[in-house]
Design a protein around this motif. Structure first.
Motif, PDB file in Angstrom:
ATOM      1  N   GLY A  18       0.833  -1.200   0.000  1.00 43.43           N
ATOM      2  CA  GLY A  18       0.000   0.000   0.000  1.00 43.43           C
ATOM      3  C   GLY A  18       0.862   1.241   0.000  1.00 43.43           C
ATOM      4  O   GLY A  18       1.906   1.286  -0.636  1.00 43.43           O
ATOM      5  N   PHE A  19       0.433   2.243   0.778  1.00 44.72           N
ATOM      6  CA  PHE A  19       1.213   3.472   0.837  1.00 44.72           C
ATOM      7  C   PHE A  19       1.166   4.072   2.230  1.00 44.72           C
ATOM      8  O   PHE A  19       0.276   3.785   3.027  1.00 44.72           O
ATOM      9  CB  PHE A  19       0.746   4.489  -0.217  1.00 44.72           C
ATOM     10  CG  PHE A  19      -0.631   5.043  -0.006  1.00 44.72           C
ATOM     11  CD1 PHE A  19      -0.805   6.304   0.576  1.00 44.72           C
ATOM     12  CD2 PHE A  19      -1.754   4.340  -0.401  1.00 44.72           C
ATOM     13  CE1 PHE A  19      -2.070   6.824   0.755  1.00 44.72           C
ATOM     14  CE2 PHE A  19      -3.025   4.864  -0.228  1.00 44.72           C
ATOM     15  CZ  PHE A  19      -3.186   6.113   0.351  1.00 44.72           C
ATOM     16  N   VAL A  20       2.189   4.894   2.504  1.00 50.59           N
ATOM     17  CA  VAL A  20       2.340   5.550   3.792  1.00 50.59           C
ATOM     18  C   VAL A  20       2.514   7.041   3.539  1.00 50.59           C
ATOM     19  O   VAL A  20       3.280   7.439   2.662  1.00 50.59           O
ATOM     20  CB  VAL A  20       3.581   5.006   4.545  1.00 50.59           C
ATOM     21  CG1 VAL A  20       3.851   5.813   5.799  1.00 50.59           C
ATOM     22  CG2 VAL A  20       3.408   3.537   4.867  1.00 50.59           C
ATOM     23  N   LEU A  21       1.798   7.854   4.307  1.00 51.67           N
ATOM     24  CA  LEU A  21       1.996   9.297   4.288  1.00 51.67           C
ATOM     25  C   LEU A  21       2.952   9.648   5.415  1.00 51.67           C
ATOM     26  O   LEU A  21       2.804   9.147   6.529  1.00 51.67           O
ATOM     27  CB  LEU A  21       0.672  10.027   4.487  1.00 51.67           C
ATOM     28  CG  LEU A  21      -0.348   9.856   3.369  1.00 51.67           C
ATOM     29  CD1 LEU A  21      -1.674  10.467   3.757  1.00 51.67           C
ATOM     30  CD2 LEU A  21       0.164  10.477   2.093  1.00 51.67           C
ATOM     31  N   ALA A  22       3.929  10.504   5.133  1.00 53.48           N
ATOM     32  CA  ALA A  22       4.934  10.826   6.133  1.00 53.48           C
ATOM     33  C   ALA A  22       5.467  12.235   5.926  1.00 53.48           C
ATOM     34  O   ALA A  22       5.231  12.865   4.891  1.00 53.48           O
ATOM     35  CB  ALA A  22       6.080   9.815   6.061  1.00 53.48           C
ATOM     36  N   ARG A  23       6.208  12.686   6.901  1.00 47.41           N
ATOM     37  CA  ARG A  23       6.903  13.961   6.826  1.00 47.41           C
ATOM     38  C   ARG A  23       8.161  13.750   5.991  1.00 47.41           C
ATOM     39  O   ARG A  23       8.920  12.814   6.240  1.00 47.41           O
ATOM     40  CB  ARG A  23       7.273  14.416   8.240  1.00 47.41           C
ATOM     41  CG  ARG A  23       8.011  15.726   8.313  1.00 47.41           C
ATOM     42  CD  ARG A  23       8.321  16.085   9.761  1.00 47.41           C
ATOM     43  NE  ARG A  23       9.009  15.015  10.464  1.00 47.41           N
ATOM     44  CZ  ARG A  23      10.327  14.837  10.449  1.00 47.41           C
ATOM     45  NH1 ARG A  23      11.096  15.657   9.780  1.00 47.41           N
ATOM     46  NH2 ARG A  23      10.879  13.846  11.108  1.00 47.41           N
ATOM     47  N   PRO A  24       8.413  14.617   4.996  1.00 50.06           N
ATOM     48  CA  PRO A  24       9.627  14.450   4.181  1.00 50.06           C
ATOM     49  C   PRO A  24      10.881  14.674   4.996  1.00 50.06           C
ATOM     50  O   PRO A  24      10.871  15.401   5.993  1.00 50.06           O
ATOM     51  CB  PRO A  24       9.498  15.532   3.113  1.00 50.06           C
ATOM     52  CG  PRO A  24       8.105  16.000   3.179  1.00 50.06           C
ATOM     53  CD  PRO A  24       7.595  15.715   4.541  1.00 50.06           C
ATOM     54  N   LEU A  25      11.967  14.056   4.566  1.00 54.76           N
ATOM     55  CA  LEU A  25      13.265  14.292   5.180  1.00 54.76           C
ATOM     56  C   LEU A  25      13.701  15.723   4.884  1.00 54.76           C
ATOM     57  O   LEU A  25      13.477  16.228   3.791  1.00 54.76           O
ATOM     58  CB  LEU A  25      14.307  13.337   4.603  1.00 54.76           C
ATOM     59  CG  LEU A  25      14.137  11.866   4.901  1.00 54.76           C
ATOM     60  CD1 LEU A  25      15.178  11.068   4.147  1.00 54.76           C
ATOM     61  CD2 LEU A  25      14.233  11.602   6.386  1.00 54.76           C
ATOM     62  N   THR A  26      14.333  16.358   5.875  1.00 57.74           N
ATOM     63  CA  THR A  26      14.842  17.704   5.640  1.00 57.74           C
ATOM     64  C   THR A  26      16.355  17.746   5.624  1.00 57.74           C
ATOM     65  O   THR A  26      16.933  18.711   5.178  1.00 57.74           O
ATOM     66  CB  THR A  26      14.326  18.681   6.720  1.00 57.74           C
ATOM     67  OG1 THR A  26      14.682  18.167   7.995  1.00 57.74           O
ATOM     68  CG2 THR A  26      12.830  18.846   6.615  1.00 57.74           C
ATOM     69  N   SER A  27      17.007  16.701   6.139  1.00 58.06           N
ATOM     70  CA  SER A  27      18.460  16.656   6.107  1.00 58.06           C
ATOM     71  C   SER A  27      18.909  15.200   6.145  1.00 58.06           C
ATOM     72  O   SER A  27      18.162  14.311   6.534  1.00 58.06           O
ATOM     73  CB  SER A  27      19.051  17.421   7.289  1.00 58.06           C
ATOM     74  OG  SER A  27      18.775  16.746   8.494  1.00 58.06           O
ATOM     75  N   TRP A  28      20.160  14.987   5.780  1.00 59.56           N
ATOM     76  CA  TRP A  28      20.686  13.623   5.751  1.00 59.56           C
ATOM     77  C   TRP A  28      20.810  13.037   7.146  1.00 59.56           C
ATOM     78  O   TRP A  28      20.840  11.846   7.320  1.00 59.56           O
ATOM     79  CB  TRP A  28      22.048  13.598   5.069  1.00 59.56           C
ATOM     80  CG  TRP A  28      21.927  13.740   3.601  1.00 59.56           C
ATOM     81  CD1 TRP A  28      22.225  14.837   2.853  1.00 59.56           C
ATOM     82  CD2 TRP A  28      21.450  12.771   2.686  1.00 59.56           C
ATOM     83  NE1 TRP A  28      21.961  14.618   1.541  1.00 59.56           N
ATOM     84  CE2 TRP A  28      21.480  13.331   1.406  1.00 59.56           C
ATOM     85  CE3 TRP A  28      20.977  11.470   2.815  1.00 59.56           C
ATOM     86  CZ2 TRP A  28      21.072  12.656   0.274  1.00 59.56           C
ATOM     87  CZ3 TRP A  28      20.581  10.801   1.675  1.00 59.56           C
ATOM     88  CH2 TRP A  28      20.628  11.388   0.429  1.00 59.56           C
ATOM     89  N   GLY A  29      20.858  13.868   8.172  1.00 62.51           N
ATOM     90  CA  GLY A  29      21.041  13.382   9.528  1.00 62.51           C
ATOM     91  C   GLY A  29      19.789  12.779  10.137  1.00 62.51           C
ATOM     92  O   GLY A  29      19.847  12.093  11.145  1.00 62.51           O
ATOM     93  N   GLU A  30      18.626  13.027   9.529  1.00 61.63           N
ATOM     94  CA  GLU A  30      17.388  12.501  10.084  1.00 61.63           C
ATOM     95  C   GLU A  30      17.262  11.008   9.825  1.00 61.63           C
ATOM     96  O   GLU A  30      17.845  10.478   8.891  1.00 61.63           O
ATOM     97  CB  GLU A  30      16.180  13.195   9.436  1.00 61.63           C
ATOM     98  CG  GLU A  30      16.009  14.623   9.864  1.00 61.63           C
ATOM     99  CD  GLU A  30      14.729  15.173   9.290  1.00 61.63           C
ATOM    100  OE1 GLU A  30      13.714  15.148   9.994  1.00 61.63           O
ATOM    101  OE2 GLU A  30      14.766  15.603   8.135  1.00 61.63           O
ATOM    102  N   GLN A  31      16.434  10.359  10.637  1.00 63.20           N
ATOM    103  CA  GLN A  31      16.141   8.957  10.373  1.00 63.20           C
ATOM    104  C   GLN A  31      15.299   8.874   9.118  1.00 63.20           C
ATOM    105  O   GLN A  31      14.572   9.798   8.771  1.00 63.20           O
ATOM    106  CB  GLN A  31      15.347   8.352  11.532  1.00 63.20           C
ATOM    107  CG  GLN A  31      16.196   8.024  12.718  1.00 63.20           C
ATOM    108  CD  GLN A  31      15.381   7.228  13.710  1.00 63.20           C
ATOM    109  OE1 GLN A  31      14.210   7.497  13.934  1.00 63.20           O
ATOM    110  NE2 GLN A  31      16.006   6.237  14.300  1.00 63.20           N
ATOM    111  N   ARG A  32      15.368   7.754   8.459  1.00 65.30           N
ATOM    112  CA  ARG A  32      14.588   7.562   7.243  1.00 65.30           C
ATOM    113  C   ARG A  32      13.104   7.564   7.566  1.00 65.30           C
ATOM    114  O   ARG A  32      12.668   6.915   8.499  1.00 65.30           O
ATOM    115  CB  ARG A  32      14.967   6.244   6.583  1.00 65.30           C
ATOM    116  CG  ARG A  32      16.358   6.284   6.024  1.00 65.30           C
ATOM    117  CD  ARG A  32      16.818   4.991   5.467  1.00 65.30           C
ATOM    118  NE  ARG A  32      15.777   4.128   4.976  1.00 65.30           N
ATOM    119  CZ  ARG A  32      15.960   2.857   4.681  1.00 65.30           C
ATOM    120  NH1 ARG A  32      17.127   2.325   4.826  1.00 65.30           N
ATOM    121  NH2 ARG A  32      14.970   2.122   4.235  1.00 65.30           N
TER     122      ARG A  32
END
Length: 180
Positions: free
Chosen positions: A127-141
């Protein structure tokens, strides 16, 4: 609402396959229209409206093409991956989706919406998941944290578009607050 000007991102010309199309303006042009056309930000279609009025003009091959509701290739791909008609995708998630070029996992396709990206959707076999986009490489996926919006299926998109739209708006609202 102001009309768009400049090269329309994601609109690939069916004649020459280039992403070099600008809005096509019909009717009696105003002074502003002439100035924009001289700068290559719009094309002038003329005063006589054709039956099926195209909305874009390719600056490379001069082909007049497209309709107002046509999806971009990325938007159509997202609808195809979700297994729904484009109109149903728009009803639940709106327009403006583009493929995320950074891939973490070949089995998961990511698309983002908004400028700067405000909502992300990942599509996989389940299916699909709605999520907050990554803003930097340091964030968790984000695909490891589907708690932003939860997991949805094709039937949710078809039969509960208002619920999905509310979840997407809540994620975008949180994202906009983080910009301040």
């Amino acid at each position: 609402m102001t009309e768009p000007v400049g090269v329309q991102v994601g609109r690939v010309c069916p004649g020459c396959a280039r992403e070099d199309s600008v809005p096509l303006r019909w009717g009696l042009p105003a002074v502003e229209d002439f100035e924009l056309a001289e700068r290559g930000l719009v094309a002038l279609g003329g005063c006589m409206l054709p039956e099926e009025e195209p909305v874009l003009s390719c600056r490379s091959c001069e082909l007049a093409w497209g309709r107002e509701g046509d999806p971009t290739p990325d938007e159509q791909e997202l609808a195809d991956l979700l297994g729904v008609p484009f109109a149903d995708l728009v009803r639940a998630l709106g327009r403006g989706w583009r493929r995320e070029t950074v891939a973490f996992d070949n089995r998961v396709q990511w698309f983002v919406s908004g400028e700067t990206a405000q909502v992300a959707v990942s599509v996989d076999d389940l299916g699909f998941v709605l999520a907050r986009p990554l803003t930097s490489w340091g964030e968790q996926r984000a695909d490891l944290q589907p708690t932003d919006g939860g997991r949805f299926g094709r039937d949710d998109l078809l039969w509960s578009p208002d619920v999905i739209a509310e979840v997407a708006e809540a994620i975008a609202a949180r994202r906009r607050r983080s910009f301040r």
